[in-house]
Scaffold this motif. Structure first.
Motif, short mmCIF file in Angstrom:
data_model
loop_
_atom_site.label_atom_id
_atom_site.label_comp_id
_atom_site.label_asym_id
_atom_site.label_seq_id
_atom_site.Cartn_x
_atom_site.Cartn_y
_atom_site.Cartn_z
N GLN A 41 0.87 -1.18 0.00
CA GLN A 41 0.00 0.00 0.00
C GLN A 41 0.91 1.23 0.00
O GLN A 41 1.47 1.59 1.03
CB GLN A 41 -0.92 -0.02 1.23
N ASP A 42 1.08 1.86 -1.16
CA ASP A 42 2.09 2.89 -1.35
C ASP A 42 1.46 4.27 -1.53
O ASP A 42 0.74 4.51 -2.49
CB ASP A 42 2.92 2.53 -2.59
N TYR A 43 1.74 5.17 -0.58
CA TYR A 43 1.34 6.58 -0.69
C TYR A 43 2.59 7.37 -1.02
O TYR A 43 3.49 7.50 -0.19
CB TYR A 43 0.71 7.07 0.62
N ASP A 74 6.19 1.09 3.38
CA ASP A 74 4.83 0.75 2.93
C ASP A 74 4.23 -0.36 3.79
O ASP A 74 4.91 -1.34 4.13
CB ASP A 74 4.84 0.24 1.49
N GLN A 82 -6.66 -2.05 1.19
CA GLN A 82 -5.77 -1.65 2.29
C GLN A 82 -6.33 -1.99 3.66
O GLN A 82 -5.60 -2.00 4.65
CB GLN A 82 -5.42 -0.17 2.19
N SER A 165 -2.34 10.24 -4.81
CA SER A 165 -0.92 9.85 -4.72
C SER A 165 -0.81 8.47 -4.07
O SER A 165 -0.02 8.23 -3.15
CB SER A 165 -0.12 10.88 -3.92
N TYR A 166 -1.58 7.53 -4.60
CA TYR A 166 -1.71 6.20 -3.99
C TYR A 166 -1.62 5.13 -5.06
O TYR A 166 -2.21 5.23 -6.13
CB TYR A 166 -3.05 6.11 -3.26
N SER A 167 -0.87 4.07 -4.76
CA SER A 167 -0.82 2.92 -5.65
C SER A 167 -0.79 1.65 -4.83
O SER A 167 -0.42 1.66 -3.65
CB SER A 167 0.40 2.99 -6.57
#
Length: 178
Positions: A41-43, A74, A82, A165-167
């Protein structure tokens, strides 16, 4: 005479090495193979960013800019959502290492916090072709459940929301360990 003594000494040394090696292998147990899929979970922006540039060579940072270094922490989950069960954290650095920005050097520790693997780690390192759909890097070590791990991991961005800004990055790991 000297040759005979040297031959005997060589034989004794080789025998001792063989015995010690077999004892060490016995202590470690059998080599096992594990495969798992994990979701990062990447911000990469905003107040709760889990990935940030720590150094760059111009006024604004970019994933494509040679020399940019990112630090990451992350959350890792068992599913894309998430809110799904947490497995651990992906902690480490990425360095844009190709002059044209196509490769990032990855140094990431997968730090497990769940009940099954808690306290264990997998160490990921290598060049990642960051703009390819699927990126492959080496698993070069591990601790705990994954002691002396070796293998590979593939990463694929399966969800991207630029407005947040999330992937979500899917990581597929195949490792051999003791």
């Amino acid at each position: 005479m000297v040759t005979s003594k040297m031959t005997k000494l060589s034989f004794i040394i080789m025998s001792l090495i063989s015995i010690i090696a077999s004892l060490k292998a016995h202590e470690l147990g059998e080599l096992k193979r594990s495969s798992m899929t994990l979701y990062f979970q990447d911000y990469f922006g905003g107040p709760n960013a889990t990935m940030k540039p720590v150094t760059f060579s111009a006024d604004a940072w970019s994933f494509k800019q040679f020399g940019t270094i990112f630090c990451t922490d992350d959350l890792i989950t068992v599913a894309m959502d998430q809110g799904s069960a947490q497995v651990g954290r992906a902690q480490g650095i990425y360095v844009t290492s190709a002059l044209d920005g196509s490769n990032t050097h990855v140094l990431i520790s997968i730090v497990f916090t769940n009940e099954e693997f808690g306290g264990s780690t997998l160490e990921v390192q290598g060049a990642s072709k960051q703009f390819e759909k699927v990126r492959e890097v080496a698993v070069v070590g591990g601790t705990g459940t994954f002691r002396l791990a070796r293998g590979y991991a593939t990463f694929e961005t399966v969800h991207l929301d630029m407005s947040l800004s999330y992937s979500v990055i899917e990581g597929n790991f195949t490792v051999w360990h003791y």
